[in-house]
Scaffold this motif. Sequence first.
Motif, PDB file in Angstrom:
ATOM      1  N   LYS A  54     -16.902  60.539   1.764  1.00 23.31           N
ATOM      2  CA  LYS A  54     -15.603  60.431   2.428  1.00 23.31           C
ATOM      3  C   LYS A  54     -15.136  58.976   2.439  1.00 23.31           C
ATOM      4  CE  LYS A  54     -13.361  61.173   6.922  1.00 23.31           C
ATOM      5  NZ  LYS A  54     -13.585  61.598   8.338  1.00 23.31           N
ATOM      6  N   GLU A  55     -13.882  58.740   2.051  1.00 19.26           N
ATOM      7  CA  GLU A  55     -13.347  57.382   2.057  1.00 19.26           C
ATOM      8  C   GLU A  55     -13.167  56.891   3.493  1.00 19.26           C
ATOM      9  OE1 GLU A  55     -10.017  56.427  -0.393  1.00 19.26           O
ATOM     10  OE2 GLU A  55     -10.593  57.858  -1.954  1.00 19.26           O
ATOM     11  N   SER A  57     -11.433  55.487   6.672  1.00 18.83           N
ATOM     12  CA  SER A  57     -10.057  55.532   7.160  1.00 18.83           C
ATOM     13  C   SER A  57      -9.477  54.124   7.156  1.00 18.83           C
ATOM     14  CB  SER A  57     -10.015  56.105   8.586  1.00 18.83           C
ATOM     15  OG  SER A  57     -10.589  55.179   9.509  1.00 18.83           O
ATOM     16  N   LYS A  58      -8.164  54.041   7.144  1.00 17.13           N
ATOM     17  CA  LYS A  58      -7.526  52.725   7.162  1.00 17.13           C
ATOM     18  C   LYS A  58      -7.899  51.946   8.413  1.00 17.13           C
ATOM     19  CE  LYS A  58      -3.324  52.252   5.542  1.00 17.13           C
ATOM     20  NZ  LYS A  58      -1.836  52.213   5.421  1.00 17.13           N
ATOM     21  N   GLN A  59      -8.066  52.669   9.538  1.00 13.21           N
ATOM     22  CA  GLN A  59      -8.442  51.987  10.778  1.00 13.21           C
ATOM     23  C   GLN A  59      -9.866  51.443  10.694  1.00 13.21           C
ATOM     24  OE1 GLN A  59      -6.260  51.562  13.699  1.00 13.21           O
ATOM     25  NE2 GLN A  59      -7.815  49.962  13.681  1.00 13.21           N
ATOM     26  N   ASP A  60     -10.782  52.245  10.181  1.00 13.10           N
ATOM     27  CA  ASP A  60     -12.169  51.783  10.068  1.00 13.10           C
ATOM     28  C   ASP A  60     -12.278  50.622   9.078  1.00 13.10           C
ATOM     29  OD1 ASP A  60     -13.209  53.511  11.946  1.00 13.10           O
ATOM     30  OD2 ASP A  60     -13.737  55.058  10.489  1.00 13.10           O
ATOM     31  N   TYR A 211     -19.663  56.191   5.380  1.00 12.68           N
ATOM     32  CA  TYR A 211     -20.086  56.920   6.574  1.00 12.68           C
ATOM     33  C   TYR A 211     -21.503  57.459   6.349  1.00 12.68           C
ATOM     34  CZ  TYR A 211     -15.156  56.840   7.925  1.00 12.68           C
ATOM     35  OH  TYR A 211     -13.881  56.444   8.263  1.00 12.68           O
TER      36      TYR A 211
END
Length: 213
Positions: A54-55, A57-60, A211
């Motif tokens: 899983k890529e 997230s922009k926030q992470d 992740y």
Amino acid sequence: MKYLLIAALAFASFINVNAQNLPNIELNAPEKTGGLTVMEAFAKRQSSSEFGDKELSKQDLSNLLWAANGINRENGKRTAPSSQNSQDIDIYVALPQGVYKFDPKSNNLVPVAESDYRGLAGGKKDNPLPPTILYLVADASKYTPSAYNTMEHITNMGKVDAGIVSQNIAIFCSGMGLATKPRAQMNHAELKKVLNLSDSQTLILNHPVGYLE
């Protein structure tokens, strides 16, 4: 001055040609709360090569880059100290669609090269590629020339500064439930071309990040 301007324009042209289909990525404002306590993060810190596909997230991704070497004070200083406040460590971010350079001042990812270059970081052939790889690059040109700043000293301090950024990445990942591992092995020759590094820039480490599975 004239030659410096020509060199700057040539560099900009190179980036535009090699990343012309990639837009800037405007990162979210970093979240400066959450995760484990510092001591809990140290207790859980480990190197891991097991990543989910899983890529981030922009926030992470934004939080990760800010923790690694972002601006944390109004005077422009960083989350990672550097020798003489040279701020000599640049972070290049390899994603499936291309490679970007993290700009802490604008909190943006600036396109450098289109295509997937995550494989240049090495790793076991039977392991899937991690969704994100951070390349840590030391730039000797960011030091103020002086009798003290010999090239040997600058080179050594660049390695130290990269190590501090690397530890920031490791502790952030530990505290936020991400997997990472600092690595020195990578295809230096090809990455120097892809990242369009100058003679003053040296690849020190890379960090695959993903992740936990």
